[in-house]
Design a protein around this motif. Structure first.
Motif, short mmCIF file in Angstrom:
data_model
loop_
_atom_site.label_atom_id
_atom_site.label_comp_id
_atom_site.label_asym_id
_atom_site.label_seq_id
_atom_site.Cartn_x
_atom_site.Cartn_y
_atom_site.Cartn_z
N ARG A 4 0.85 -1.19 0.00
CA ARG A 4 0.00 0.00 0.00
C ARG A 4 0.89 1.24 0.00
NH1 ARG A 4 -5.32 -0.83 1.70
NH2 ARG A 4 -5.43 1.20 2.70
N PRO A 5 1.42 1.61 -1.16
CA PRO A 5 2.30 2.79 -1.20
C PRO A 5 1.56 4.02 -0.71
CG PRO A 5 2.37 1.56 -3.27
CD PRO A 5 1.26 0.98 -2.46
N TRP A 73 0.84 14.76 -8.18
CA TRP A 73 1.37 13.81 -9.16
C TRP A 73 1.73 14.59 -10.43
CZ3 TRP A 73 -2.53 12.71 -5.82
CH2 TRP A 73 -2.49 11.50 -5.11
N TRP A 74 2.74 14.11 -11.14
CA TRP A 74 3.14 14.76 -12.40
C TRP A 74 3.53 13.70 -13.41
CZ3 TRP A 74 8.19 14.09 -14.27
CH2 TRP A 74 8.51 14.81 -15.44
N CYS A 75 3.16 13.93 -14.66
CA CYS A 75 3.71 13.15 -15.77
C CYS A 75 4.18 14.13 -16.83
CB CYS A 75 2.70 12.15 -16.32
SG CYS A 75 1.09 12.82 -16.75
N PRO A 76 5.21 13.78 -17.60
CA PRO A 76 5.80 14.75 -18.51
C PRO A 76 5.00 14.93 -19.79
CG PRO A 76 6.90 12.65 -18.76
CD PRO A 76 5.92 12.48 -17.64
N ASP A 116 6.22 4.53 -7.15
CA ASP A 116 5.13 3.59 -6.92
C ASP A 116 3.79 4.29 -7.12
OD1 ASP A 116 6.94 1.63 -6.23
OD2 ASP A 116 6.69 1.88 -4.06
N PHE A 117 2.85 3.59 -7.74
CA PHE A 117 1.50 4.11 -7.83
C PHE A 117 0.86 4.07 -6.44
CE2 PHE A 117 1.20 2.40 -12.46
CZ PHE A 117 1.93 3.50 -12.92
N ALA A 130 -2.27 6.48 -11.30
CA ALA A 130 -1.22 5.90 -12.14
C ALA A 130 -0.74 6.90 -13.20
CB ALA A 130 -1.72 4.62 -12.80
N PRO A 131 0.21 7.76 -12.86
CA PRO A 131 0.80 8.63 -13.88
C PRO A 131 1.76 7.82 -14.76
CG PRO A 131 1.90 8.99 -11.79
CD PRO A 131 0.81 7.99 -11.52
#
Length: 311
Positions: A4-5, A73-76, A116-117, A130-131
């Motif tokens: 459980r992250p 959270w970030w995604c490129p 980790d998600f 989930a990025p």
């Protein structure tokens, strides 16, 4: 990944999950708008790419977001991956540029596709946030256009992405090869997540749309080749997605596919949201609520795309 992250601060948000992309803080009007972000101490925020191009842009965006939200959270996007000759990341290319961005994000306790998600247990949960990062492979093109001719086909209409000059795939031989490797990497990570959290839906965040039928570019239709990959078309079904978040198009819209909600959450360049500014609508009003979000349509109901010009 652990069972459980938890978020970096150890405290899971209890409020809502919001998202925004393409805030492009290189523009003064967008920086000013971002500086007026309102406090959301119990909420989470997904920054879905195209925050800016430089180390300083990311530092500004992350530091402001972190002051106002519980978890980020970030995604490129493609702009984070641009390489310039000078500056704080001068000459840093491809995978190394992406890794530099990841390290900046982590320095602000911002979660990235490399982390980790996390299980969301706030409002609208449980769900796994989930990025991911997939890039594009020029496959969003007509069947009669070959891969080799895809960029030439776009140029016929005077369309060419800046990526062709500033987004380098090093150490891969091409952007499509990098894309293929990324798709395989995150396909495996999503498969593991589905096993780790059986029955728990996902919120998948990716700068580029996962499906070609979500790319509707009235004025620059041939820009589609820089907008994603057909390899991810069924990921919302395969990985039990409750919501898929994307940006890149600078066209805010909501779609429903197979019971999954797709949200395009761009802010865009100043001239693209000028009407909002003139109406007194700012970044706070344009944050998109992801969870709990709107009620899903009835199973038999066919819902057309909802264009969200002002929100």
């Amino acid at each position: 990944m652990s069972d459980r992250p938890s978020p970096p601060n150890g405290k899971s948000p209890t409020g809502k999950l919001y998202a925004i992309s393409d805030i492009h803080v290189a523009f003064a009007a967008n920086r000013e708008a971002w500086a007026n972000l309102a406090p959301h101490p119990n909420d989470g925020l997904v920054l879905c790419g195209d925050i800016g191009e430089t180390v300083e842009h990311l530092q500004l965006a992350f530091s402001t977001a972190k002051k106002h939200f519980n978890t980020i959270w970030w995604c490129p996007g493609n702009h984070e991956l641009y390489t310039f000759a000078k500056g704080s990341s001068g000459g840093v290319r491809g995978v190394n540029k992406y890794q530099q961005c990841v390290e900046i994000a982590r320095s602000y306790d911002v979660l990235t596709p490399e982390d980790d998600f996390v299980l969301w247990e706030g409002r609208g949960g449980p769900a796994v946030i989930a990025p991911i990062f997939t890039l594009y492979d020029y496959s969003f093109r007509p069947d009669d256009v070959t891969l080799e001719n895809a960029v030439l086909w776009a140029r016929e209409m005077n369309i060419e992405a800046t990526d062709e000059f500033l987004l380098h795939p090093d150490p891969y031989s091409s952007r499509q090869e990098w894309c293929k490797a990324l798709v395989q990497k995150f396909e495996r990570k999503l498969e593991v997540t589905k096993i780790q959290f059986p029955g728990v839906p996902l919120v998948i965040a990716n700068h580029w749309p996962l499906r070609e039928d979500l790319v509707n570019l009235k004025f620059i239709p041939r820009f589609s080749i820089w907008c994603g990959t057909k390899l991810t078309e069924d990921w919302h079904r395969r990985f039990n997605a409750k919501v898929v978040i994307s940006g890149h198009l600078h066209i805010r819209r909501t779609d429903w596919k197979d019971g999954c909600r797709f949200e395009e959450v761009s802010l865009g360049y100043p001239q693209q949201w000028k009407e909002c500014i003139e109406m007194g609508i700012g970044v706070n009003e344009l944050l998109r609520e992801i969870l709990p979000g709107p009620e899903p349509p009835k199973e038999s109901e066919q819902v057309p795309p909802q264009w969200r010009r002002y929100g």
